[in-house]
Design an enzyme around this catalytic site. Structure first.
Site, mmCIF file in Angstrom:
data_model
loop_
_atom_site.group_PDB
_atom_site.id
_atom_site.type_symbol
_atom_site.label_atom_id
_atom_site.label_comp_id
_atom_site.label_asym_id
_atom_site.label_seq_id
_atom_site.Cartn_x
_atom_site.Cartn_y
_atom_site.Cartn_z
ATOM 1 N N SER A 231 -17.323 1.487 -91.547
ATOM 2 C CA SER A 231 -16.626 2.098 -90.424
ATOM 3 C C SER A 231 -17.369 1.817 -89.108
ATOM 4 O O SER A 231 -17.597 0.662 -88.775
ATOM 5 C CB SER A 231 -16.450 3.598 -90.677
ATOM 6 O OG SER A 231 -15.567 4.173 -89.742
ATOM 7 N N ASP A 357 -5.034 1.091 -93.456
ATOM 8 C CA ASP A 357 -6.099 1.990 -92.996
ATOM 9 C C ASP A 357 -5.537 2.926 -91.924
ATOM 10 O O ASP A 357 -5.066 2.466 -90.881
ATOM 11 C CB ASP A 357 -7.256 1.167 -92.431
ATOM 12 C CG ASP A 357 -8.514 1.994 -92.205
ATOM 13 O OD1 ASP A 357 -8.389 3.157 -91.781
ATOM 14 O OD2 ASP A 357 -9.611 1.482 -92.450
ATOM 15 N N HIS A 386 -8.994 4.400 -95.721
ATOM 16 C CA HIS A 386 -10.209 4.199 -94.944
ATOM 17 C C HIS A 386 -11.428 4.458 -95.816
ATOM 18 O O HIS A 386 -11.725 5.608 -96.181
ATOM 19 C CB HIS A 386 -10.227 5.122 -93.729
ATOM 20 C CG HIS A 386 -11.367 4.859 -92.796
ATOM 21 N ND1 HIS A 386 -11.500 3.692 -92.077
ATOM 22 C CD2 HIS A 386 -12.457 5.619 -92.468
ATOM 23 C CE1 HIS A 386 -12.600 3.728 -91.346
ATOM 24 N NE2 HIS A 386 -13.203 4.890 -91.566
#
Length: 580
Positions: A231, A357, A386
């Site tokens: 991320s 996502d 995600h």
């Protein structure tokens, strides 16, 4: 006939419709309402279990994007079965939102305990390094042995995440089981550590990653270093790799669910209702992070604005931009987006993103930039959420963890690992002295952890400054020696230049040649001085230096030789024959 007309005219069409509707059983209405709600929920949650069923639960194909002449693909990625197969989501969470929610709430991580080490950065910031070591890798002090040669995996977590996050523990445990030593580099202020400087981490703050990687490479030079970012951590890692280019000790890396373009991501996360829910949830986490360090943030940022923040953008406006000194939020997003650094990545890099996502949109993926870089392989899947990518009926495994593990181990067995180019600069002294020696840890009243030593928390900086001062003293001695050598050389040059004045007068042509010789000595004096200094400190390279000096001074030597030989040949030439 008239009676029927009269009876029919007494009720309107609406009344007749209501009477007919009353005859329908209530169960039918409940079923119809349930069907409508199910369709709405199915669309809202982006469920795809029906599509998976129609495809026979085969899963979606993994699509790869790479340069046609990429050696990383042909030599590494092409041998990874997981990158050439399909990914099937766990059926009972077949939704990007359900997967992401399940990862945050539960995640089913393995159970183990880290070993903590505190690193003090050059500006006084504290970074918690959490270790999970492979078997037989521990040193007597409980940390990794300096002679360890097993691969070293550095993990950079996502926004407001630390080593306790489920996906981080999945990755660390999987790599440790396969013989790697894993260390999680937590962001400043996370992992139960206090903020000890006036600098906070953000989406583009690469200094901590740079210092930690350099320290680990300096401390464990025999261990090949691999990095995985997730991320925001993936954005930081890719930006770091792009900034460093060839000058990084990282042998290979992976970026999972990177936001790539922060400005595009900001527009995306505020577009739809479900994305706005994620925005509020992440902003809530950021405000929780701020409350843990309220004394620092209240002094450095706009605390009242932080408390009122309802989105990530609000928090960045009131905190990140003020502390990091960005003019606007958009300026911060543009400068810190890793998509701008993809072209300069020189390390084998696997990038994994899910097209569904809900946090990092597919619109931000730099497809063309990844395709143009021979060191990058981009893998995208239709589903995954995600950082989730759950697979199996029990949802105990993350697909991307296996894919990253396979890619990195295949890279280690290949000849395509990145090798750092030699650097001439001196390693920052903090790499030798900035790790606080466990177990000197101070637990503060608020439950946070800060590194201390026997003489206080500033001993590390004293040690660092001492080393820097020692280096400066050594440089001063060298400068004095150089000045002394320069005086000697200048004296010799003066003597050489003074010699012609002591010689009796000569013909004009000879005086011109002597003047040229004097100019020649003046020209090569700096070269001689440099050679004397270099040979004094680099005795093993005398011949190489002599060769360099000869090549660089050849034009002058050639001119001098031409004049000397022309005079000699002129004197030795026979007299011309007289004409008859």
């Amino acid at each position: 006939m008239e009676a029927v007309a009269a009876g029919g005219g007494g009720e309107s069409a609406v009344e007749l419709l209501l009477r007919a509707a009353a005859l329908v059983p209530l169960e039918h209405y409940a079923l119809a309402a349930l069907a409508v709600v199910s369709v709405l929920v199915y669309r809202f949650l982006e469920l795809h279990v029906v599509g998976d069923l129609l495809r026979g639960f085969r899963g979606g194909r993994v699509e790869l994007t790479f340069h046609p002449a990429s050696e990383i693909y042909h030599g590494v990625a092409s041998k990874c079965r997981s990158l050439h197969g399909r990914y099937l989501v766990t059926p009972w969470i077949a939704s990007p939102h359900l997967q992401t929610l399940f990862l945050g709430i539960c995640g089913r991580p393995p159970s183990f305990t880290y070993k903590r080490q505190l690193y003090t950065a050059h500006d006084g910031g504290t970074v918690a390094l959490d270790w999970l070591l492979a078997i037989d890798s521990e040193d007597s002090d409980g940390i990794l042995s300096k002679d360890a040669s097993a691969p070293l995996i550095v993990i950079v977590p996502g926004l407001t995440s630390d080593s306790a996050a489920a996906y981080v523990k999945h990755l660390a445990y999987s790599m440790a089981r396969k013989g790697c030593n894993t260390v999680v580099s937590n962001h400043r202020g996370l992992g139960g550590v206090s903020i000890t400087s006036d600098c906070l981490y953000n989406a583009g703050f690469t200094q901590d990653v740079r210092e930690v990687i350099n320290y680990l490479h300096h401390k464990y030079p025999k261990a090949p270093m691999l990095c995985v970012g997730t991320s925001i951590g993936a954005n930081i890692l890719v930006k770091y790799l792009g900034e460093e280019g060839e000058n990084t000790p990282v042998a290979g890396a992976a970026a999972i669910c990177s936001p790539w373009d922060l400005l595009v991501g900001d527009r995306f996360i505020s577009r739809k209702l479900v994305q706005r829910l994620y925005d509020k949830a992440l902003a809530f986490g950021l405000k929780g992070y701020a409350k843990l360090h309220q004394p620092v943030l209240a002094r450095l940022a706009n605390w009242e604005g932080i408390k009122k923040s309802r989105s990530i953008r609000d928090f960045d406006h009131h905190a990140t931009c003020i502390v990091a000194k960005y003019e606007t939020v958009d300026t911060y997003y543009r400068r810190c987006s890793s998509a701008s650094y993809v072209g300069n990545v020189s390390v084998p890099l696997l990038c994994i993103s899910a097209l569904d996502d809900p946090v990092c949109t597919r619109e931000a993926i730099p497809w063309d930039e990844c395709r143009a870089n021979k060191n990058i392989v981009l893998a995208t899947t239709p589903n995954g959420g995600h950082l989730a990518f759950f697979q199996g009926l029990t949802a105990r495994r993350l697909w991307w963890v296996g894919a990253v593990s396979e890619f990195l181990f295949t890279l280690l067995d290949s000849k395509h690992m990145h090798q750092q180019k030699a650097q001439d600069h001196i390693l920052h002294s903090s790499l030798e002295s900035s790790i606080d020696k466990s177990p000197y840890v101070n637990v503060m009243e608020d439950g946070m952890i800060a590194p201390v030593t026997d003489d206080g928390p500033c001993d590390d900086f004293t040690s660092s400054n001492q080393i820097v001062n020692d280096i400066k003293v050594d440089n001063g001695d060298i400068a004095q020696q150089n000045e002394h050598a320069k005086e000697i050389d200048d004296a010799n040059t003066t003597e050489v230049n003074a010699m012609p004045s002591q010689i009796p007068e000569q013909p004009a042509e000879q005086q011109g040649e002597e003047h040229f010789v004097n100019k020649f000595h003046d020209a090569i004096a700096p070269v001689k001085r440099s050679i004397n200094q270099l040979t004094r400190y680099q005795g093993k390279s005398v011949w190489l230096l002599a060769y360099i000096a000869f090549v660089t001074s050849w034009p002058l030597l050639g001119s001098l030789a031409f004049i000397a030989f022309r005079k000699k040949f002129r004197n030795n030439l026979p007299a011309k024959w007289p004409r008859r």
